[in-house]
Design a protein around this motif. Structure first.
Motif, PDB file in Angstrom:
ATOM      1  N   TYR A 172       0.906  -0.966  -0.133  1.00 31.67           N
ATOM      2  CA  TYR A 172      -0.100   0.087   0.086  1.00 31.67           C
ATOM      3  C   TYR A 172       0.842   1.191   0.080  1.00 31.67           C
ATOM      4  O   TYR A 172       1.599   1.265   1.016  1.00 31.67           O
ATOM      5  N   ASP A 176       0.254   2.682  -4.992  1.00 28.30           N
ATOM      6  CA  ASP A 176      -0.502   1.645  -5.020  1.00 28.30           C
ATOM      7  C   ASP A 176      -1.754   1.850  -4.018  1.00 28.30           C
ATOM      8  O   ASP A 176      -1.562   1.467  -3.035  1.00 28.30           O
ATOM      9  N   ARG A 177      -2.554   2.308  -4.556  1.00 31.10           N
ATOM     10  CA  ARG A 177      -3.836   2.795  -3.708  1.00 31.10           C
ATOM     11  C   ARG A 177      -4.951   1.909  -3.790  1.00 31.10           C
ATOM     12  O   ARG A 177      -5.935   1.892  -3.231  1.00 31.10           O
ATOM     13  N   ARG A 178      -4.438   0.806  -4.732  1.00 33.55           N
ATOM     14  CA  ARG A 178      -5.487  -0.358  -4.817  1.00 33.55           C
ATOM     15  C   ARG A 178      -6.431  -0.743  -3.461  1.00 33.55           C
ATOM     16  O   ARG A 178      -7.512  -1.089  -3.757  1.00 33.55           O
ATOM     17  N   GLU A 181      -9.535   0.748  -2.430  1.00 34.74           N
ATOM     18  CA  GLU A 181     -10.967   0.382  -3.164  1.00 34.74           C
ATOM     19  C   GLU A 181     -11.303  -0.960  -2.667  1.00 34.74           C
ATOM     20  O   GLU A 181     -12.493  -1.317  -2.893  1.00 34.74           O
ATOM     21  N   GLU A 215       0.450  -0.248 -13.029  1.00 37.26           N
ATOM     22  CA  GLU A 215      -0.253   0.204 -14.244  1.00 37.26           C
ATOM     23  C   GLU A 215       0.189   1.626 -14.493  1.00 37.26           C
ATOM     24  O   GLU A 215      -0.177   2.366 -15.291  1.00 37.26           O
ATOM     25  N   ALA A 291      -5.768   7.182  -7.754  1.00 36.49           N
ATOM     26  CA  ALA A 291      -5.867   5.551  -7.621  1.00 36.49           C
ATOM     27  C   ALA A 291      -6.401   4.816  -8.702  1.00 36.49           C
ATOM     28  O   ALA A 291      -6.944   5.217  -9.643  1.00 36.49           O
ATOM     29  N   LYS A 292      -5.737   3.664  -8.886  1.00 32.59           N
ATOM     30  CA  LYS A 292      -6.265   2.675  -9.785  1.00 32.59           C
ATOM     31  C   LYS A 292      -6.667   1.381  -9.371  1.00 32.59           C
ATOM     32  O   LYS A 292      -6.257   1.084  -8.188  1.00 32.59           O
ATOM     33  N   PRO A 293      -7.781   0.820  -9.877  1.00 35.85           N
ATOM     34  CA  PRO A 293      -8.416  -0.655  -9.081  1.00 35.85           C
ATOM     35  C   PRO A 293      -7.327  -1.744  -9.467  1.00 35.85           C
ATOM     36  O   PRO A 293      -6.828  -1.679 -10.391  1.00 35.85           O
ATOM     37  N   TYR A 294      -7.842  -2.712  -8.662  1.00 30.28           N
ATOM     38  CA  TYR A 294      -7.263  -4.014  -9.053  1.00 30.28           C
ATOM     39  C   TYR A 294      -7.800  -4.628 -10.464  1.00 30.28           C
ATOM     40  O   TYR A 294      -9.090  -4.412 -10.718  1.00 30.28           O
ATOM     41  N   ARG A 295      -7.092  -5.233 -11.254  1.00 30.45           N
ATOM     42  CA  ARG A 295      -7.547  -5.758 -12.240  1.00 30.45           C
ATOM     43  C   ARG A 295      -7.686  -7.242 -12.277  1.00 30.45           C
ATOM     44  O   ARG A 295      -8.592  -8.005 -12.983  1.00 30.45           O
ATOM     45  N   ARG A 298      -9.787 -10.273  -7.884  1.00 27.21           N
ATOM     46  CA  ARG A 298     -10.968  -9.255  -7.450  1.00 27.21           C
ATOM     47  C   ARG A 298     -11.879 -10.205  -6.425  1.00 27.21           C
ATOM     48  O   ARG A 298     -12.424  -9.648  -5.658  1.00 27.21           O
TER      49      ARG A 298
END
Length: 298
Positions: A172, A176-178, A181, A215, A291-295, A298
């Motif tokens: 974290y 890496d703010r995933r 979310e 990413e 922030a970007k989400p986990y791909r 999940r």
């Protein structure tokens, strides 16, 4: 140094803890770094049976001899070195976890591991079997609390739903703010402590040159770091901001700083001893590092 309760474990953990992976037995300063960290108020020291094929646990056990009662040890299990030495394999089996715990206890020169973490995990693992192993170790008094080290939301959710884990170690950082979310709120709601690793993103947030990261492209990283450095002028300020951002999340118990040198330890200690970031600073940082989400997972 501030101390925070680690989930439901009953353990009080320093806001910055020491990740020992990069410390080597051959380094004459390694033991001194560990002792200086303890003298400065850091009370959680993290290692794994995987690191150096057990040598890192041996180093930590030696360094903490004589002060063991005043500190906490976290180690990990699940990655097993192959007999031919060509690498390691994943082995989340109950029999292996029980055996590996005994071997870690010997290397660490202690009769109880404060926090025992599953070193990874997939959704295909025999989760109930893993939980049985950790619960058995607790009943035997060989560990005080257990959890997992994982970045996978689907795996984290399984353990939250099916076990009494006390902690999750997860990556974290501003880059890496995933977890914001996918997992931090879940863990906070269930009183499960978070040990945040990678809070300075391998040095990118402090002094390393820009490169592709997760990413984010190198160009994106370069632009973000240029703006970041314009606000937080020197390495100490940037480390303080990076660690402070992670610690500002109510789910996070401690930032695990991977330390290799005494100067890195000094930077980490300064970051731990400064005032928390202001709401304005936090808002600026969120805008600088979207922030970007986990791909996956999940």
């Amino acid at each position: 140094m501030q101390y925070n309760s680690l989930g439901n474990s009953g353990l009080e953990v320093s806001s910055v803890s020491l990740g020992c992976m990069s410390l080597k037995n051959a380094d004459v300063n390694a033991e001194n770094i560990i002792r200086k960290a303890a003298d400065s108020g850091i009370n959680l020291f993290d290692t794994a049976d995987l690191y150096g094929k057990g040598e890192n646990e041996i180093l930590l056990g030696k360094a903490l001899k004589g002060i063991r009662n005043g500190v906490l040890i976290s180690t990990k299990v699940g990655n097993r070195w192959k007999d031919d030495g060509s690498g390691w394999e994943w082995c989340p089996r109950k029999s292996y976890i029980l055996k590996a715990a005994d071997e870690s206890l010997k290397r660490l020169q202690t009769d109880c591991i404060d926090l025992y973490l599953l070193h990874g995990g997939t959704i295909e693992d025999p989760v109930d079997e893993c939980i049985e192993a950790f619960e058995r170790l607790k009943e035997q008094g060989k560990i005080r609390a257990y959890g997992i080290s994982s970045i996978r939301p689907n795996v984290i959710r399984e353990y939250v739903n099916r076990s009494e884990i006390s902690a999750v170690m997860t990556q974290y950082s501003l880059l890496d703010r995933r977890p914001e979310e996918a997992t931090l709120e879940l863990l906070n709601q269930n009183n499960i402590g978070v040990l945040a690793r990678g809070t300075i993103a391998g040095g990118l947030l402090v002094n390393k040159p820009a490169k592709d990261y997760l990413e984010h492209s190198q160009d994106e990283i370069s632009q973000m770091l240029e703006k970041f450095s314009g606000i937080f002028k020197d390495e100490c300020e940037r480390q303080r901001a990076a660690i402070g951002y992670a610690l500002a999340n109510p789910a996070v118990t401690s930032a695990v700083a991977g330390i290799r040198t005494e100067s890195q330890l000094d930077l980490g200690l300064k970051a731990a001893q400064t005032q928390p970031l202001s709401p304005n600073d936090l808002q600026v940082l969120k805008q600088l590092f979207p922030a970007k989400p986990y791909r996956e997972n999940r």
